[in-house]
Design an enzyme around this catalytic site. Structure first.
Site: not given
Ligand code: IFM
Length: 446
Positions: A74, A118, A163, A289, A291, A351
């Site tokens: 990706r 992006h 995002e 995505n 985190y 992600e």
């Molecule tokens: O690095 C970023 C990415 O560009 C978008 N999602 C989160 C990642 C980590 O912060």
């Protein structure tokens, strides 16, 4: 436990974070070039001018991907390389780069998965109002059409936006990412214009033969500071509405969530009734995505937002200080399934990853055990979602292949499976690289 047949393992990057070559072959400036060159905006004045020099070193990077045994890569296509002024004719040399990359990936047996936006908006479009302007959505669809015209036959997956919530919140509301505007709740039109751009681009991509088309959202489960406090629960619901549902409901339900009482502008001022059908064009997949979760309290008196974000301190943390909560990934996947039951398309984790302060040791290796533990726990959560909850997940992309430019934090956080020495551009696969390679190789569904 087995993964579905055809499950795609991959890694992800983004153009401004890895390519460098900012002034080469006719590329125009993006909002991130301007932002990163503005003193005080990015930690230590770092910029994406050189980054990982992926623009020139992509053959070495594709060889690293082939060594991992991944199914898909990706990457993102830089709009300012393709249309330096954000509109008008194609800069052929810009598209040539992606042409070479795509061919290189296919030769290595890797499916190209291209993201169109992006965050590197051509600066001339920002000067005309950026995502606050409806016209930017139309310009974006034009760019999508041009990219697909050249690449649709060879790109296996297309992701329109990455995002959009981060663009709205960090870029236009809080001003900590490009373009650095501080509109707070008045940034709401940027959500709609991005989503409209997504819908228009989806149609444009398909008209040029794109096969799998999707959208990637950032999801952060909202936790109330005090579960017993109605005010905190209201704050968590407000966060969930503005940061998660706002970017999913219109796409999967054809309607915005109810934002009454959240202090945002009247949406009828910029949403036209016919837009929702465009935005809700059926997707081939939804990119997730993930985190970390977010904890919120009721806003303080006179605060600009309907919630106050507070640190989550009771979990282990990544090098960025982000709480490590794999169960929240499982929870958010369940929520997506339960909320959008009949219209939820197949999911990809587009992600997931973590930054740690990795260093090359005296023996030349990078022993990033915390990253292995992070990835392992999150992949296990994903597997539970597939095996025990029956959720249709078709792939997992680790963020990131390489250490890279982490936006306002510059090159400090290191998210890669491969360490990058920014002085020499030497790539050193970390221990997590070998771990991920073995995980893929031992996946019995392949
Ligand atoms: O690095 C970023 C990415 O560009 C978008 N999602 C989160 C990642 C980590 O912060």
């Amino acid at each position: 436990m087995g993964l579905p047949e055809g499950f795609r393992w991959g890694v992800a990057t983004a153009a401004y974070q890895v390519e460098g070559a900012a002034g080469e072959d006719g590329r125009g400036p993006s909002t991130w070039d301007v932002f990163s060159h503005t003193p005080g905006r990015v930690r230590d004045g770092h910029t994406g001018d050189v980054a990982c020099d992926h623009y020139h070193r992509w053959p070495e990077d594709v060889a690293l991907m082939a060594g991992l045994g991944i199914d898909a890569y990706r990457f993102s296509i830089a709009w300012p390389r393709v249309q330096p002024s954000g509109g008008g004719p194609v800069n052929t040399k810009g598209l040539d780069f992606y042409d070479r990359l795509v061919d290189g990936l296919l030769t290595a047996g890797i499916t190209p998965a291209a993201t169109l936006y992006h965050w590197d908006l051509p600066q001339p479009l920002e000067e005309a109002g950026g995502w606050m302007e409806r016209d930017t959505a139309h310009r974006f669809a034009e760019f999508a059409y041009l990219a697909a015209e050249r690449l649709a036959e060879r790109v296996g997956m297309w992701i329109t936006l990455n995002e959009p919530v981060v663009v709205m919140a960090y870029g236009y509301a809080f001003g900590i990412y490009a373009p650095g505007r501080t509109l707070m709740l008045d940034a709401l039109p940027t959500a709609h214009h991005q989503l409209l751009g997504h819908g228009l681009a989806t149609t444009a991509l398909r008209s040029r033969g794109a096969r799998e088309v999707g959208l990637t959202n950032h999801y952060s489960p909202a936790w109330a500071g005090d579960e017993g406090s109605p005010d905190d629960l209201r704050a968590a619901s407000a966060f969930d509405t503005l940061m998660n549902r706002l970017f999913t409901d219109p796409v999967l339900r054809g309607a915005y969530p109810d934002v009454t009482g959240l202090g945002v502008p009247d949406m009828s001022a910029f949403v036209r009734p016919e837009d929702l059908a465009v935005i809700a064009a059926p997707l081939d997949f939804l990119g997730v995505n993930y985190y970390q979760p977010t904890r919120v309290h009721a806003p303080s008196e006179g605060g600009p937002l309907p919630f106050d974000m507070v640190d989550i301190t009771e979990y282990p943390r990544t090098g960025s200080g982000w709480p490590i909560v794999p169960d929240a990934l499982l929870a958010l996947l369940r929520d997506l399934r339960d909320r959008y039951r009949t219209t939820l398309p197949p999911l990809y984790i587009t992600e997931n990853g973590a930054a740690f302060p990795d260093e090359v040791g005296p023996d030349g290796t990078v022993d990033d055990l915390p990253r292995i533990a992070f990835l392992d726990a999150h992949i296990t959560a994903m597997r539970t979602a597939i095996d025990e909850e029956g959720i249709d997940i078709r792939g997992y992309f680790a963020w990131s292949l390489l250490d890279n430019f982490e936006w306002a934090e510059g090159y400090h956080p290191r998210f890669g499976l491969v360490h990058v020495d920014y002085e020499t551009q030497k790539r050193t696969p970390k221990r997590s690289y070998g771990w991920f390679r073995d995980l893929i190789a031992n996946d019995p569904s392949r």
